[in-house]
Design a protein around this motif. Structure first.
Motif, PDB file in Angstrom:
ATOM      1  N   GLU A  32     -15.799  16.761  11.029  1.00  0.00           N
ATOM      2  CA  GLU A  32     -14.709  17.662  11.882  1.00  0.00           C
ATOM      3  C   GLU A  32     -13.392  17.427  11.887  1.00  0.00           C
ATOM      4  O   GLU A  32     -12.889  17.392  12.981  1.00  0.00           O
ATOM      5  CB  GLU A  32     -15.619  17.618  13.510  1.00  0.00           C
ATOM      6  CG  GLU A  32     -17.176  18.236  13.458  1.00  0.00           C
ATOM      7  CD  GLU A  32     -17.475  18.209  14.857  1.00  0.00           C
ATOM      8  OE1 GLU A  32     -16.987  19.025  15.582  1.00  0.00           O
ATOM      9  OE2 GLU A  32     -18.362  17.276  15.199  1.00  0.00           O
TER      10      GLU A  32
ATOM     11  N   ALA B  12     -11.044  19.590  13.880  1.00  0.00           N
ATOM     12  CA  ALA B  12     -11.096  19.431  15.251  1.00  0.00           C
ATOM     13  C   ALA B  12     -10.632  18.170  15.885  1.00  0.00           C
ATOM     14  O   ALA B  12     -10.583  17.755  17.148  1.00  0.00           O
ATOM     15  CB  ALA B  12     -12.340  19.719  15.723  1.00  0.00           C
TER      16      ALA B  12
ATOM     17  N   ARG C 143     -17.382  20.292  18.202  1.00  0.00           N
ATOM     18  CA  ARG C 143     -16.419  20.748  18.876  1.00  0.00           C
ATOM     19  C   ARG C 143     -16.445  22.147  18.512  1.00  0.00           C
ATOM     20  O   ARG C 143     -16.635  22.842  17.448  1.00  0.00           O
ATOM     21  CB  ARG C 143     -15.193  20.038  18.695  1.00  0.00           C
ATOM     22  CG  ARG C 143     -15.102  18.712  19.529  1.00  0.00           C
ATOM     23  CD  ARG C 143     -13.827  17.950  18.792  1.00  0.00           C
ATOM     24  NE  ARG C 143     -13.527  16.734  20.104  1.00  0.00           N
ATOM     25  CZ  ARG C 143     -12.617  15.870  19.585  1.00  0.00           C
ATOM     26  NH1 ARG C 143     -11.715  15.852  18.765  1.00  0.00           N
ATOM     27  NH2 ARG C 143     -12.519  14.890  20.605  1.00  0.00           N
TER      28      ARG C 143
END
Length: 299
Positions: free
Chosen positions: A48, A51, A274
């Motif tokens: 991720e 994010a 997220r």
């Protein structure tokens, strides 16, 4: 830089307050290292990166470097907005990473000259070698990759586009430079489905999302792939990877969300993804559990 084995892209755990959980990250990486990946790629797509703040990415990379302890290469993610990319690159170098994976720039697409400038500015931000990620807003022509390969700091290309003809031409373009230290990766989602074709055009390495959640199944496939055991490889494709991909394709972003759910099903509470990604529904999670069990049963 040599990679011997599956390329492992760990998830980034978050605690109940949404913060990076460093202890769980160390456990996740440490447990999976026992299955002998060829390299660890923290704070990349599965982790991720999109994010994470620059400081969070730095925290993830430092924890990964300390946990790996030099056993295999650690290639840290960078990319997105140029300022963010430069900051992440410098932090990864300070943390002791071995190289950088340059993810595409954020939102805008540039010319080939602009993409070269983007990569070269990131490469100049630290002394780390870089691997470029060919996908989305960073799609490089074979001529551009040849140009980048003239820079000794650029040491590889990860293909996330899936155009085999272009990928073949990229391999040949780099060959024209005479470099024998350049790495090529299949970086498509659930790369096991396409790796047979990629090997045929000179791209022997691949990243495995499944390795993060069921490393024993991913390794069984890898052994069959390396040994040329096509009967076993097809069995794993038919009974594990094909249903996994069918579930993955139901919802955008499940290339990451399902992996994190699979790690949770394995007993490690790594938290949700997220936004803008979403987690699987309870029904989808049940189906994922059944697919993972079916994969393990094949062993």
């Amino acid at each position: 830089m040599n990679f011997d084995g599956i390329l492992f892209f760990p998830v980034t755990p978050f605690d109940a307050q949404g913060r990076v959980d460093v202890d769980l990250l160390r456990t996740h990486i440490g447990d999976t290292l026992a299955h002998h990946p060829g390299g660890v790629f923290p704070a990349c797509g599965t982790g991720e990166f999109h994010a994470l703040s620059a400081s969070e990415a730095a925290t993830v990379v430092r924890a990964a470097v300390e946990t790996v302890g030099g056993r295999v290469p650690v290639v840290a993610g960078t990319g997105g907005p140029l300022g963010h990319a430069l900051e992440a690159a410098r932090a990864a170098a300070d943390a002791g990473a071995d190289a950088l994976l340059v993810l595409p720039p954020y939102l805008v697409g540039g010319t080939q000259d602009g993409l070269v400038a983007y990569v070269e500015q990131i490469a100049a931000a630290s002394d780390l070698p870089v691997v470029v990620y060919h996908r989305a807003t960073a799609q490089f022509t074979p001529a551009t990759v040849r140009r980048l390969a003239e820079n000794p700091r650029v040491v590889g290309v990860k293909d996330g586009v899936g155009d085999l003809a272009t990928a073949q031409l990229i391999v040949r373009a780099v060959a024209e430079t005479g470099r024998d230290d350049f790495a090529f990766f299949n970086g498509l989602l659930t790369a096991e489905l396409t790796q047979g074709a990629y090997r045929g055009i000179g791209i022997p390495l691949y990243s495995s999302a499944a390795f993060a959640m069921v490393p024993e199944v991913a390794n069984a496939f890898y052994r069959a792939y390396v040994d040329g055991d096509d009967v076993r490889r097809m069995l794993l494709l038919d009974r594990f990877y094909t249903p996994l991909v069918a579930l993955r394709d139901e919802t955008p972003g499940f290339g990451v969300s399902l992996v994190k759910a699979g790690v949770r099903l394995g007993g490690l509470p790594v938290g949700p993804v997220r936004a803008p990604l979403v987690d699987p529904t309870p029904e989808q999670t049940e189906r994922l559990a059944a697919i993972l069990d079916a994969g393990r049963a094949l062993l």
